[in-house]
Design a protein around this motif. Structure first.
Motif, PDB file in Angstrom:
ATOM      1  N   GLU A   5      -0.064  -1.112  -5.878  1.00 39.49           N
ATOM      2  CA  GLU A   5      -1.150  -1.857  -5.224  1.00 39.49           C
ATOM      3  C   GLU A   5      -1.827  -2.756  -6.257  1.00 39.49           C
TER       4      GLU A   5
ATOM      5  N   GLN B 182      -7.637  -0.791  -6.323  1.00 43.70           N
ATOM      6  CA  GLN B 182      -7.285   0.368  -5.505  1.00 43.70           C
ATOM      7  C   GLN B 182      -7.000   1.582  -6.382  1.00 43.70           C
TER       8      GLN B 182
ATOM      9  N   SER C 202       0.846  -1.190   0.000  1.00 38.49           N
ATOM     10  CA  SER C 202       0.000   0.000   0.000  1.00 38.49           C
ATOM     11  C   SER C 202       0.878   1.236   0.000  1.00 38.49           C
TER      12      SER C 202
END
Length: 362
Positions: free
Chosen positions: A81, A85, A29
């Motif tokens: 990611e 996302q 992330s």
């Protein structure tokens, strides 16, 4: 051997393994400050491209930076990611870009008004009129226009607020059938009526009955503009009051009119006050009806029922039309006074709404 190989082939692949689908959730992330970095890179790229292309407009730089920001956000998020996302971040980025596009002009307008108006705004400007002052002179003030605005807006509010409140109560609590539908239809029509039409309507009445221009005539035109806003906002606030409160009051044997007065209105008083203040803020800046019905005056006239008056919007228009440097300064200072007047009204509305709001705790 065949059974063993079949069992091995049917063994599911772990979700986090190399064979995981691209749309699955990823453990990697971006940091929380990643959008800030994206924005910085986008600004640098936009400025560099603008300078290289010879574009001198900062608006063009901003639009290019917004496009770069959206593209960088989606591309980097897809790599680090996943695409799911990336789509989510792209939607969030679009919302932020639209928010900035809407806010930047407002901030620019407020900053320009404050910076230009603060140079001329002082105690002398607020306590003197333009009586005997030439347009090219640096003296003179806005006192006569401020009095006219307060009186005209005050009269319009005194007329519109009770009528609008009672009309909304009728539509929500009693209105059924063709009459309620007709009232709702005409309120919707009046909500979008141009201000010049309201001024022409009052002007026709003045010509028929040979009435002279005055602050009252301007206030009547402002009343026509203010009333539908009060009706619509109050109606929506009354609809938000839970029916359980009405039923509980009626179950105790309390008459309906008393239920409305003691239960419904106090519950919705915060939203009603805010709606009234928004309506006041709308009519405070109207200029066309004042030009037609009040005519403007350089002198102080504290009587709204006789003689010509001025107002802050008319004063701004009048000073801008003169075209002198001193008149431009007075126009910006009057605009700042008008903005401050509207802001004070909103602060008062919030204070009244919080004070009159029903208590939820013990």
């Amino acid at each position: 051997m065949s059974h063993a190989s079949t069992a091995v082939q049917e063994r599911p692949t772990p979700p986090g393994g190399p064979g995981a689908p691209e749309s699955g959730l990823s453990s990697r992330s971006l940091p929380r400050l990643a959008p800030v970095g994206f924005a910085a890179v986008a600004i640098v790229l936009a400025v560099g491209l603008g300078l290289a292309a010879g574009w001198h407009s900062k608006v063009q730089w901003g639009m290019i930076a917004a496009l770069f920001f959206l593209a960088i956000s989606y591309a980097v998020t897809s790599v680090v990611e996943n695409r799911r996302q990336a789509k989510d971040r792209l939607a969030t980025s679009i919302v932020w870009v639209c928010f900035l596009i809407a806010v930047i002009p407002l901030v620019s307008l407020l900053w320009t008004t404050v910076s230009r108006g603060a140079e001329r705004l002082d105690g002398y400007f607020l306590t003197h009129s333009m009586a005997g002052v030439l347009g090219s002179e640096a003296s003179g003030g806005v006192y006569h226009a401020l009095i006219g605005t307060l009186e005209q807006v005050g009269i319009a509010t005194v007329i519109s607020a009770p009528l609008g409140l009672l009309t909304a109560v009728y539509l929500v609590e009693y209105g059924k059938g063709s009459l309620a539908k007709a009232v709702t239809f005409f309120v919707d029509v009046m909500t979008g009526i141009p201000s010049i039409v309201a001024g022409l309507f009052i002007l026709s009445i003045m010509l028929i009955f040979e009435i002279q221009p005055s602050g009252l005539m301007g206030a009547l035109a402002l009343t026509i503009l203010m009333m539908p806003v009060v009706v619509r906002s109050t109606e929506e606030m009354l609809k938000l009051v839970p029916n359980e409160l009405r039923e509980a009051s009626l179950a105790l044997g309390i008459p309906k009119w008393r239920t409305i007065l003691k239960v419904v209105l106090p519950t919705a008083i915060g939203g009603i006050t805010t709606g009234v203040m928004l309506a006041i803020a709308r009519i405070a800046g109207e200029t066309a009806p004042i030009i037609l019905l009040v005519f403007g005056s350089q002198l102080i006239n504290a009587n709204p029922f006789s003689g010509a008056q001025s107002s802050l919007p008319f004063y701004i228009y009048e000073q801008y039309k003169i075209g002198e440097a001193a008149s431009y300064d007075r126009a910006w200072a009057a605009a700042l006074v008008l903005i401050a007047f509207v802001m004070i009204l909103n602060l008062v509305a919030r204070g009244i709404a919080r004070w009159k709001a029903p208590k939820t705790g013990r």
